[in-house]
Design a protein around this motif. Sequence first.
Motif, PDB file in Angstrom:
ATOM      1  N   THR A  58      53.865  -2.954 -65.919  1.00 28.30           N
ATOM      2  CA  THR A  58      54.418  -2.995 -67.278  1.00 28.30           C
ATOM      3  C   THR A  58      55.346  -1.807 -67.536  1.00 28.30           C
ATOM      4  N   ARG A 117      58.180  -2.428 -76.830  1.00 26.73           N
ATOM      5  CA  ARG A 117      57.641  -2.544 -75.470  1.00 26.73           C
ATOM      6  C   ARG A 117      56.449  -1.597 -75.271  1.00 26.73           C
ATOM      7  N   ALA A 159      52.937  -3.026 -74.031  1.00 28.65           N
ATOM      8  CA  ALA A 159      52.371  -2.568 -72.758  1.00 28.65           C
ATOM      9  C   ALA A 159      50.969  -2.009 -72.946  1.00 28.65           C
TER      10      ALA A 159
END
Length: 298
Positions: A145, A30, A34
Amino acid sequence: MIARGGLVAFPTETVYGLGADATDPAAVARIYAAKGRPSNNPLIVHVVDQMAAERLAVFDATARLLAAVFWPGPLTLVLPLRDGHGLASAVTAGLSTVAVRVPASPLARRVLLAAGVPVAAPSANRSGRISPTRADHVAAGLGETVDAIVDGGPCPVGVESTIVATDPLRVLRDGGIPREALALASGTAPMADTAPAALQAPGQSASHYAPVRPVRLDVRMRTDDAILIGFGDVEGELTLSVTGDPAEAAASVFAVLHDADALAARLGRTRIDVAPVPEDGLGRAINDRLRRAAAPRA
């Protein structure tokens, strides 16, 4: 949130970091998503103390000496991975080394203690853009995000940590600890390895820390098409330091670049110019960031 696999931006003494559990492959993925970060660019792992760092990395005598002098603080050590380290493979970008740091910020340390895990935390911005030194920089750059932003106010150091490898001692990225301080502590003048053929640590890309508008360096006079960032006796619409103080300039460089970009947009200027900064002490780290901000965009 970090323990549950979330992304949390939090302040360190250097810049705001985008934190996730460094042992959780999905959480680390992630971070890359992001930021839009290339997968060959490793992450710095933040831990609460040297004992926690030694569970992840193999320390030699030089590393222990530097840790004793500069930790907690803006120094990252790149060291061989220890067997059984437990880190997600993406953290090291496939390298046999890991970048590890013990931050000095009391708020960052509270986050790390509460999370209870090693926290991978690159700067909390889109890859290649200006690093964030305030919570509003994070919000503007990453928006939704991230799961949370811990607002600790402005970061006092303002440039990222100095990254070093220790066998032999060499600087992979200039930062909040000047090379002169490393030499004094270690008794050895570190070699420079800030533009390697292959990435060994964060912040080594030729183009990095870039505002939207192109940047031109070593400018002393204002022009109608640019915002001039001054330093010392060079006056601009904005300044890194009116008094020519490198510590003040380091603390403000990213915030001033953010502000210059916004001001240029409001005034219809097409470029950001920056006054000369002496190439010594913290000035070396400031110029490193400025040169990468001014580099041709990929």
